[in-house]
Structure formats: structure tokens, C-alpha cells
Design an enzyme around this catalytic site. Sequence first.
Site, PDB file in Angstrom:
ATOM      1  N   ASP A 201       0.837  -1.196   0.000  1.00 16.26           N
ATOM      2  CA  ASP A 201       0.000   0.000   0.000  1.00 16.26           C
ATOM      3  C   ASP A 201       0.879   1.256   0.000  1.00 16.26           C
ATOM      4  OD1 ASP A 201      -2.776   1.015   0.357  1.00 16.26           O
ATOM      5  OD2 ASP A 201      -1.979   1.832   2.224  1.00 16.26           O
ATOM      6  N   GLU A 268       1.825  -0.560  -4.914  1.00 14.09           N
ATOM      7  CA  GLU A 268       0.849   0.469  -5.295  1.00 14.09           C
ATOM      8  C   GLU A 268       1.642   1.771  -5.352  1.00 14.09           C
ATOM      9  OE1 GLU A 268      -3.117   2.898  -3.881  1.00 14.09           O
ATOM     10  OE2 GLU A 268      -1.480   2.487  -2.533  1.00 14.09           O
TER      11      GLU A 268
HETATM   12  C1  GLC Z   1      -4.221   3.049  -0.701  1.00 20.43           C
HETATM   13  C2  GLC Z   1      -5.448   2.187  -0.644  1.00 20.43           C
HETATM   14  C3  GLC Z   1      -6.586   3.048  -0.204  1.00 20.43           C
HETATM   15  C4  GLC Z   1      -6.283   3.584   1.183  1.00 20.43           C
HETATM   16  C5  GLC Z   1      -4.945   4.303   1.204  1.00 20.43           C
HETATM   17  C6  GLC Z   1      -4.470   4.548   2.603  1.00 20.43           C
HETATM   18  O1  GLC Z   1      -4.297   4.031  -1.665  1.00 20.43           O
HETATM   19  O2  GLC Z   1      -5.659   1.552  -1.864  1.00 20.43           O
HETATM   20  O3  GLC Z   1      -7.800   2.354  -0.212  1.00 20.43           O
HETATM   21  O4  GLC Z   1      -7.281   4.452   1.606  1.00 20.43           O
HETATM   22  O5  GLC Z   1      -3.946   3.581   0.552  1.00 20.43           O
HETATM   23  O6  GLC Z   1      -4.007   3.362   3.184  1.00 20.43           O
END
Ligand code: GLC
Length: 533
Positions: A201, A268
Site C-alpha cells: 500500500d 501500489e
Molecule cells: C491506498 C489504498 C486506499 C487507502 C490508502 C491509505 O491508496 O488503496 O484504499 O485508503 O492507501 O491506506
Amino acid sequence: MTAAQWWRGAVGYEVYLRSFADGDGDGVGDLPGLLSRLDHLAELGVDAVWITPFYPSPMRDHGYDVADYRGVDPVFGSDTDLDACVARAHELGLRVVVDLVPNHSSSDHPWFRAARSSRSSAYRDYYVWRDPAPGGGPPNNWVAHFGGSGWTFDAATGQYWLHLFLPEQPDLNWANPAVRDEFDAIIAFWLDRGVDGFRIDVAHGLVKHDDLPDNPVAAQPDAVELGAVVSTWETLEHRYDVDQPAVLDVYRRWRAITAPRDAVLLGEVYLLDPARLRRYLAGDGLDLAFWFAPLHVPWDAQRLRRVLADGAGLPAGRVAWVSGSHDRSRAVSRFGGGAVGRARALALSTLLLGMPGAAFLYQGEELGLSDGAIAAADAQDPIAVREGALARTRDVCRTPLPWAPGPGFGFTTAERPWLPFGARTDADTVAVQRDDPGSMLHRYRRLLAVRRDTPELRAAPLDWLTDAGPVVAYRRGDAIVAANCGDAAATLALPAGAWTVAFASRADAEGGDAGDEFPLAPAEAVILRRRSG
Ligand code: GLC
């Protein structure tokens, strides 16, 4: 399941756990629900499942606020349920990727509770604390993703803590070696539990500039160009709070733990500039990173070609292609909704699945789901609830999956799910689509099967067949992938050879021979293969 680097060319499926399947009738999707529906993923033909966070959490950000990195929240089930899901997935030939949330913990995590209790706590330095600015107020101008300042004042200890998301999601201090040691152990813990990798994440976050300088004001917020509503986050250029080169040291270190066990590190990395994303995929960096530009592109051939080419220019095989996620309006809705939106979304999926690298489907894409309509009173996403930005709410793409006609849509036996279904019909359900050979579900199944049976799509170099006009088309050795991204009928001139239609977005177009000029209706997509001999 022994292939080295199993994720190369794999197709994954994102399970947004709260909305996938509810096993215990409380209205919230859970691990027993997932276990009971894993067959659907095997039938669809994916190779891996990514499960969004199931850890103990106060759920301020629906699980992306982790209070214990080694547990399972009771709302999602038990340790035993998790082990059962991993075991069953493996039996079905599916790899399991779990979500790791290292940028921040929950403010309920024992580390933060201890850190906040006193400046002299052994855990104080697990987080980023600073004195107020000389004249008072936050230490710098950083803002939070969900609105407001990136800093919250703790009156008891007289300092601010940093949070790039909610105040209840304090950022961990990755300059502290103790934090690095903690996560090494967490990763090893989950590998020992049998998982096959991690979706990381906010992978471009974690490390901040040592001096915490003010961020420059953004000259032209990205969101303006993208036609979206400008959020607080987009008013600044994020020069010092994210995307610091030193974050790569963290991934190198993790890779030393994951690589010998053939587990994937999938980032991500939310950067839409391919040059910046590229650094994360160099050498011993991340194994894979999502390429998010397709989630931000309008239905326009030239723009689509550009984001495909940008992604294809990233290090070979290390891109994870996506057209949707639990954070973004669904492709069907982004492209106009209804039958047109569905056709365009399938065409985009076809273009992405022909590209070199891995790909992920987001739950419901295989059903052609559009965004669910959510009334303001039913809002759950902190972006809607806290920032009041209903236009950007992520609730619309998080509505529960419709499995079968009837009350609760086969998702739950509860009277109300945690988030409304958002105007689904029987035709949206898995059960109805399974019985209809012309359904989206059958198209996606076929698309995945053709991808699997076409080795060129994994190995052959990519050559563009068009560089202008409505048809976006490229060749991968003896395979051609094409879509008409315009509003009128168009034709594609085929290279010499005898080509057959291996996959077509219109089921009845499959199987025939293609002539020299291949006709494509608006939003129609195909995969052609060269007949041998
Ligand atoms: C990422 C996740 C999202 C979350 C954020 C904070 O972007 O995909 O859903 O709110 O991180 O952890």
C-alpha cells in the site's frame, strides 16, 4: 506450483474483502465468504488473488488502518479461516497476495498508543513527531489525502504527528531502523503462513525527506487536466512527502527476504509519470508495480495509445496492468455507463491483457458492473464522510458483489449489507451470467483463456500497428490485439498472413478467418492469431 517468479505474465484478481461475499450474515464480506466463492476465481481463469486488508482494525479507512499486522479482525473471521482460504486457493492453483500497509498504522496500534503516551516512550520514534512551527501551528504545509493538514497536534505531549491520510493513520517513521526490523519480521511471518506475496500500500510513500521542507504549491493540479474535482492533496506538488529515492532501500531489503521464497512484491506506486515509476522497477527494486494511467484516461484512441505505450516502455514484464480498483470509479462508468460503457471497458481490458507483464482484474469487472449509486446518507468512505467530497467518493466502486438474484443478492443473508448494492439487477449477477453464453462473464473467461493459450502474449516483442486513427492495435509475434476506440465503424489493415479471430468482444465474431481489412464496430476488440502452415 514451483515456477520461479510465478507472477510473470500472471493475471490476478483483487478481492475487496468487505464487499466480496459475506459468510456469517452480518452484512460485511469476510474470509469464510471468500472461501465459499474461490471456485468463481478458478473458473474465471485467474492465477492469483489479492486480498485487501483483513487485519484487526478500527476500520476508519476500512482496514487500511492496521492495529495488528499479524492478526485477523473478527469481522473478517479467524486465523483458521485465513489458513483455510490460503490452503483452498493453493488447491485450486491460485496464488495468494496479501495487502501490506507499511506507510502508516492505525492510531489504535499498540506502537502508536505507546508513542503518544510520552515523549520518552521507546516507541515515540516509530512515528514522525515535530514541535509546532516557531509562530505556532503545524511544522510544515503538508496536507493529508483525505483533506486538511497532514499534521495533528497532541496536546498532552506538545507535538504534532504526521499523517498523509487520516489523523487515525499516523505515518510510520521509516528513518528508524527499529521500524524496518519490525516489517522484516512481519513479512517473514506471512511467508511462513503460506502467502505468495504482498501488495504494498502507498509504496511511493514510507520515506519522507529528512528535513520535512514545505512542498511547493502545484502549478497546475493534475486533477484539472483529468477533469476531476481538485482535492486538497492536489493543491501541492508532492516533492518532499512521497517518492523519495531512499524508499528503494526498503524494497531491496524486503526483496532479500521474498526472492528466495519466490514471493512477489507488488507496489501500489501511485505515480502517473512513467519516468518516476520506472525507478521502482529497476534492478532489485519491486518485482511489479501497478500502472495506474489507464484508470485516468478518457475514451480517446490517441490518449489510450499513449498510456499503453508508456506502460509498455517500463522494465519488461514488471508492469501490473489495471483498469480499476477499490479506489476509483469503475471503467464502465468512466466510459459512459450502459452497454456502451461495458463494451468500452471490455475493449480496454482486451488491450491491457495483450500487453507484456502481469494484469489484475478488480472484482465485478468480469460482470461488467458500473458504479453503484450511493445516497449521501449511506456514505462510508472517509473521503465522503470526512472531507465531504461526495464527487470523489470511493463507495461507488465498493458496493457488494451481486452473486445471485434475490434478497441480499447471494452476497449476504443480512437485511442490509454494510454498503447498499447500488441499483443492481438480476442481469448483473454471477448466477445469471453463468447461464448466458453472451454475458460479460463469459467474455472475460474467454479473454483470459485466449491469453493463457497464446504464448506470444507473454514473450513476443510488441510492435504497434497503428499510430493514429481510431483503431488501437499492436502485434505480439503471431498475435494481434486491436480495439476500435472511436465512435464510428473502422477497419484495420492486417499484415500479410492468414489470421483467425481467437477472441472477440462480440461472442458471435469468434472463430472465423480475418481478411486483409478487418472491420471493427465502435468499442469492438479482438485478439487475432496467425494460422500456422
Ligand atoms: C491506498 C489504498 C486506499 C487507502 C490508502 C491509505 O491508496 O488503496 O484504499 O485508503 O492507501 O491506506
